[in-house]
Design an enzyme around this catalytic site. Structure first.
Site, PDB file in Angstrom:
ATOM      1  N   HIS A   1     -56.301 -21.718   0.071  1.00  0.00           N
ATOM      2  CA  HIS A   1     -56.183 -21.261   1.469  1.00  0.00           C
ATOM      3  C   HIS A   1     -57.028 -20.021   1.704  1.00  0.00           C
ATOM      4  O   HIS A   1     -57.141 -19.156   0.840  1.00  0.00           O
ATOM      5  CB  HIS A   1     -54.714 -21.041   1.874  1.00  0.00           C
ATOM      6  CG  HIS A   1     -53.964 -19.992   1.114  1.00  0.00           C
ATOM      7  ND1 HIS A   1     -53.793 -18.723   1.587  1.00  0.00           N
ATOM      8  CD2 HIS A   1     -53.294 -20.022  -0.070  1.00  0.00           C
ATOM      9  CE1 HIS A   1     -53.046 -18.020   0.738  1.00  0.00           C
ATOM     10  NE2 HIS A   1     -52.741 -18.774  -0.282  1.00  0.00           N
TER      11      HIS A   1
ATOM     12  N   ASP B   1     -56.524 -18.211   4.552  1.00  0.00           N
ATOM     13  CA  ASP B   1     -55.771 -17.237   5.355  1.00  0.00           C
ATOM     14  C   ASP B   1     -55.098 -16.240   4.429  1.00  0.00           C
ATOM     15  O   ASP B   1     -54.905 -16.503   3.237  1.00  0.00           O
ATOM     16  CB  ASP B   1     -54.732 -17.918   6.269  1.00  0.00           C
ATOM     17  CG  ASP B   1     -53.615 -18.620   5.502  1.00  0.00           C
ATOM     18  OD1 ASP B   1     -53.908 -19.254   4.463  1.00  0.00           O
ATOM     19  OD2 ASP B   1     -52.443 -18.552   5.936  1.00  0.00           O
TER      20      ASP B   1
ATOM     21  N   ASP C   1     -54.889 -13.625  -3.450  1.00  0.00           N
ATOM     22  CA  ASP C   1     -54.100 -14.627  -2.718  1.00  0.00           C
ATOM     23  C   ASP C   1     -54.728 -14.903  -1.364  1.00  0.00           C
ATOM     24  O   ASP C   1     -54.397 -14.291  -0.391  1.00  0.00           O
ATOM     25  CB  ASP C   1     -52.676 -14.090  -2.563  1.00  0.00           C
ATOM     26  CG  ASP C   1     -51.730 -15.059  -1.895  1.00  0.00           C
ATOM     27  OD1 ASP C   1     -52.099 -16.229  -1.726  1.00  0.00           O
ATOM     28  OD2 ASP C   1     -50.621 -14.634  -1.529  1.00  0.00           O
TER      29      ASP C   1
ATOM     30  N   GLU D   1     -51.554 -21.431   5.162  1.00  0.00           N
ATOM     31  CA  GLU D   1     -50.605 -21.479   4.046  1.00  0.00           C
ATOM     32  C   GLU D   1     -49.546 -20.395   4.172  1.00  0.00           C
ATOM     33  O   GLU D   1     -48.384 -20.612   3.900  1.00  0.00           O
ATOM     34  CB  GLU D   1     -51.355 -21.338   2.716  1.00  0.00           C
ATOM     35  CG  GLU D   1     -50.531 -21.751   1.502  1.00  0.00           C
ATOM     36  CD  GLU D   1     -49.692 -20.640   0.911  1.00  0.00           C
ATOM     37  OE1 GLU D   1     -48.873 -20.923   0.037  1.00  0.00           O
ATOM     38  OE2 GLU D   1     -49.851 -19.465   1.319  1.00  0.00           O
TER      39      GLU D   1
ATOM     40  N   ASP E   1     -53.517 -20.651  -7.071  1.00  0.00           N
ATOM     41  CA  ASP E   1     -52.887 -19.815  -6.047  1.00  0.00           C
ATOM     42  C   ASP E   1     -51.603 -19.232  -6.615  1.00  0.00           C
ATOM     43  O   ASP E   1     -50.618 -19.060  -5.912  1.00  0.00           O
ATOM     44  CB  ASP E   1     -52.621 -20.663  -4.792  1.00  0.00           C
ATOM     45  CG  ASP E   1     -52.193 -19.829  -3.591  1.00  0.00           C
ATOM     46  OD1 ASP E   1     -52.498 -18.623  -3.576  1.00  0.00           O
ATOM     47  OD2 ASP E   1     -51.552 -20.378  -2.689  1.00  0.00           O
TER      48      ASP E   1
ATOM     49  N   HIS F   1     -23.533   5.847  23.674  1.00  0.00           N
ATOM     50  CA  HIS F   1     -23.218   7.089  22.976  1.00  0.00           C
ATOM     51  C   HIS F   1     -22.157   6.765  21.918  1.00  0.00           C
ATOM     52  O   HIS F   1     -21.098   6.204  22.238  1.00  0.00           O
ATOM     53  CB  HIS F   1     -22.686   8.100  24.004  1.00  0.00           C
ATOM     54  CG  HIS F   1     -22.476   9.465  23.435  1.00  0.00           C
ATOM     55  ND1 HIS F   1     -21.481   9.766  22.548  1.00  0.00           N
ATOM     56  CD2 HIS F   1     -23.165  10.629  23.635  1.00  0.00           C
ATOM     57  CE1 HIS F   1     -21.535  11.036  22.220  1.00  0.00           C
ATOM     58  NE2 HIS F   1     -22.572  11.586  22.877  1.00  0.00           N
TER      59      HIS F   1
ATOM     60  N   THR G   1     -27.231  10.053  17.832  1.00  0.00           N
ATOM     61  CA  THR G   1     -25.911   9.431  17.764  1.00  0.00           C
ATOM     62  C   THR G   1     -25.837   8.271  18.750  1.00  0.00           C
ATOM     63  O   THR G   1     -25.538   8.454  19.926  1.00  0.00           O
ATOM     64  CB  THR G   1     -24.829  10.484  18.072  1.00  0.00           C
ATOM     65  OG1 THR G   1     -25.254  11.218  19.223  1.00  0.00           O
ATOM     66  CG2 THR G   1     -24.617  11.410  16.903  1.00  0.00           C
TER      67      THR G   1
ATOM     68  N   ARG H   1     -35.135 -18.232  -1.689  1.00  0.00           N
ATOM     69  CA  ARG H   1     -36.058 -19.012  -2.517  1.00  0.00           C
ATOM     70  C   ARG H   1     -35.221 -20.090  -3.184  1.00  0.00           C
ATOM     71  O   ARG H   1     -34.148 -19.818  -3.730  1.00  0.00           O
ATOM     72  CB  ARG H   1     -36.702 -18.126  -3.572  1.00  0.00           C
ATOM     73  CG  ARG H   1     -37.617 -17.065  -2.995  1.00  0.00           C
ATOM     74  CD  ARG H   1     -38.936 -17.656  -2.545  1.00  0.00           C
ATOM     75  NE  ARG H   1     -39.739 -16.673  -1.830  1.00  0.00           N
ATOM     76  CZ  ARG H   1     -40.993 -16.879  -1.434  1.00  0.00           C
ATOM     77  NH1 ARG H   1     -41.590 -18.033  -1.661  1.00  0.00           N
ATOM     78  NH2 ARG H   1     -41.648 -15.952  -0.791  1.00  0.00           N
TER      79      ARG H   1
ATOM     80  N   SER I   1     -44.027 -19.917  -3.398  1.00  0.00           N
ATOM     81  CA  SER I   1     -44.007 -21.284  -2.845  1.00  0.00           C
ATOM     82  C   SER I   1     -45.404 -21.664  -2.370  1.00  0.00           C
ATOM     83  O   SER I   1     -46.125 -20.838  -1.820  1.00  0.00           O
ATOM     84  CB  SER I   1     -43.065 -21.357  -1.636  1.00  0.00           C
ATOM     85  OG  SER I   1     -41.833 -20.735  -1.926  1.00  0.00           O
TER      86      SER I   1
ATOM     87  N   HIS J   1     -49.329  -9.876  -1.091  1.00  0.00           N
ATOM     88  CA  HIS J   1     -48.465  -9.609   0.067  1.00  0.00           C
ATOM     89  C   HIS J   1     -48.124  -8.118   0.207  1.00  0.00           C
ATOM     90  O   HIS J   1     -47.324  -7.756   1.058  1.00  0.00           O
ATOM     91  CB  HIS J   1     -47.150 -10.405  -0.003  1.00  0.00           C
ATOM     92  CG  HIS J   1     -47.345 -11.876   0.068  1.00  0.00           C
ATOM     93  ND1 HIS J   1     -46.359 -12.741   0.496  1.00  0.00           N
ATOM     94  CD2 HIS J   1     -48.406 -12.651  -0.231  1.00  0.00           C
ATOM     95  CE1 HIS J   1     -46.821 -13.983   0.444  1.00  0.00           C
ATOM     96  NE2 HIS J   1     -48.053 -13.954   0.001  1.00  0.00           N
TER      97      HIS J   1
END
Ligand code: BES
Ligand code: ZN
Length: 456
Positions: free
Chosen positions: A85, A87, A118, A152, A179, A212, A314, A327, A398, A426
């Protein structure tokens, strides 16, 4: 030195420079503002694939384009479909990068950029391997098809229909994917299991406006309090997921797998230090490697509610929301898990607030074959490329399409990671070891040669 090695050595600088140019394009698939860049990246990838000797076409989709290339010049030899991929994940938080994410920077033998490992770097190594194989041998020893998608990182929504429509075009004997990762430096791996994914978002709505917390606290439910209770109910202190039925379809780890994982040279203390955690933690009864690769997990990915600025305010927030993902491992089904978890949260929710659970993308878990001529050829090729024979691992990431390849094309995937487990994919400062980029090209070329001969 082999002709192949010499060919790749000669072109190291050039190959790396081409990768650098690809990495400069911010092809973040999830960001609509960058759709033009994603499309430019597809076109640039297509040009580079053409230069590498593939007949290339770009297919538009409802989302980002699919780049396809092929070179079918080995009648009687097997067909390899290479998938990757172009992307990438968003680069944020940008202020945590030591060098800008889309200005690739070399440091200590690593190339730093979003997408370095990646998957632009890993995928492009394969393209360079295909080119090397063709130029060194005069023609490719296998028929080669290449499929590179731009979605992906958002769950491959348009790739599935494309594959199901183009079964003839994509028919193959094996899919080759880089990958994922090696087990460690100079320890190549073949990944035979990937986790699936169920990604959900839960919204809790309380009063019509922020209030509040002194005047109203104690008189109406606080959505942030409710949300944290709900999320806390999902997992016990022993790391077990407490949602009824969650483990029903989990295929237990087999004894040989546990034995094989225990043999891997994994240093838990080194791992702990590398992630900077105080202590390792996970589901009771399993080792860290088992938890990482072969047991289902639940993680909150982000929470939004109330006041998060400097100082103290507050306030009793009107809403709270949370993105979380699970996962999954074989034979859990992402849709079934989504229903189970939504039902659980809705049942647990007090009647003092409104709760809504929305699904995002998902992916099915997968186990691929560890036998056969393609696996044998990949073992040999990795030895040629990296100097060592690979170990077999299961990984926690994945790749949604691996399942589709099995189901729709009847093809197994060879998951040959060229990255390293601590490449920061990532995350800020993503990087790719430059020597492994070149070794990856050698590995691809060696694989085509070995597999073209019939494996053993
Ligand atoms: N390259 C990863 C998958 C991966 C990471 C495999 C580490 C093995 C080890 C891939 O690009 C990815 O990140 N996939 C997403 C898929 C999701 C969006 C459906 C993931 O795992 O989060
Ligand atoms: Zn990724």
């Amino acid at each position: 030195m082999s002709k192949l090695q010499a060919y790749i050595d000669e072109r190291k600088e050039l190959n790396l420079q081409e990768l650098v140019e690809l990495l400069k394009i911010p092809s973040v698939s999830t960001d609509p503002a960058l759709a033009g860049d994603v499309s430019n990246c597809a076109r640039r990838m297509g040009e580079l694939m053409t230069e590498a000797g593939l007949e290339t076409e770009i297919f538009e989709t409802k989302g980002h384009p699919i780049v396809y290339g092929e070179r079918l010049e080995a009648p009687g030899a097997p067909t390899v479909l290479v998938y990757g991929h172009y992307d990438v994940q968003p680069s944020d938080p940008d202020d945590q990068w030591d060098s800008p994410p889309f200005e690739p920077t070399e440091k200590d033998g690593y190339l730093y950029a979003r997408g370095a490992t990646d998957d632009k770097g890993q995928f492009y190594a394969l393209i360079k391997g295909i080119q090397a194989s063709r130029e060194v041998n005069g023609k490719l020893p296998c028929n080669v098809k290449v499929l590179c998608e731009g979605e992906e990182e958002v769950g491959s929504p348009n790739l599935d229909p494309f594959i199901r429509k183009e079964l003839d075009r994509l028919s193959c004997d094996i899919v080759f994917i880089s990958d994922c990762s090696q087990f460690g430096i100079d320890m190549p791996a073949i990944t035979y299991g990937l986790k699936g994914l169920c990604y959900l978002e839960v919204f809790v709505k309380g009063p019509s406006t922020d209030l509040h917390s002194g005047t109203f606290g104690g008189s109406v439910a606080n959505p942030a309090n409710v949300l944290t209770c709900l999320m806390a109910a999902c997992q016990g202190p022993d790391g077990k997921i407490a949602i009824p039925g969650f483990y029903d379809d989990v295929r237990p780890l087999e004894d040989w797998e546990r034995a094989m994982m225990a043999e891997l040279p994994f240093d838990e203390e080194e791992f702990r230090k590398s992630v900077g955690a105080v202590k390792v933690f996970g589901e009771a009864g399993y080792t860290t490697l088992e938890r990482k690769g072969a047991r289902p997990t639940l993680d909150i990915n982000g929470m939004i509610s109330g006041f998060t600025g400097e100082g103290a305010k507050t306030v009793l927030p009107a809403t709270a929301s949370c993105k979380f993902s699970m996962r999954l491992v074989p034979d859990q089904d992402p849709d079934k898990i989504a229903t189970l978890v939504s039902d659980f949260l809705n049942e647990m929710a007090p009647d003092t607030v409104e709760v809504e659970v929305r699904p995002h993308h998902g992916a099915s878990p997968v186990i691929v074959s560890r036998d056969g001529t393609a696996v044998k050829a990949a073992e040999k090729a990795l030895e040629t490329g990296f100097g060592n024979r690979p170990v077999f691992v299961r990984e926690g990431g994945s790749i949604p399409v691996v399942n589709t390849f099995q189901e729709a094309l009847g093809a197994e995937s060879l998951l040959v990671g060229l990255g390293l487990p601590d490449d920061n994919l990532h995350a800020p400062n993503e990087h790719f070891r430059i020597v492994d980029f070149h070794r990856g090209a050698v590995t691809m070329a060696a694989f085509l040669e070995e597999y073209g001969k019939g494996g053993d």
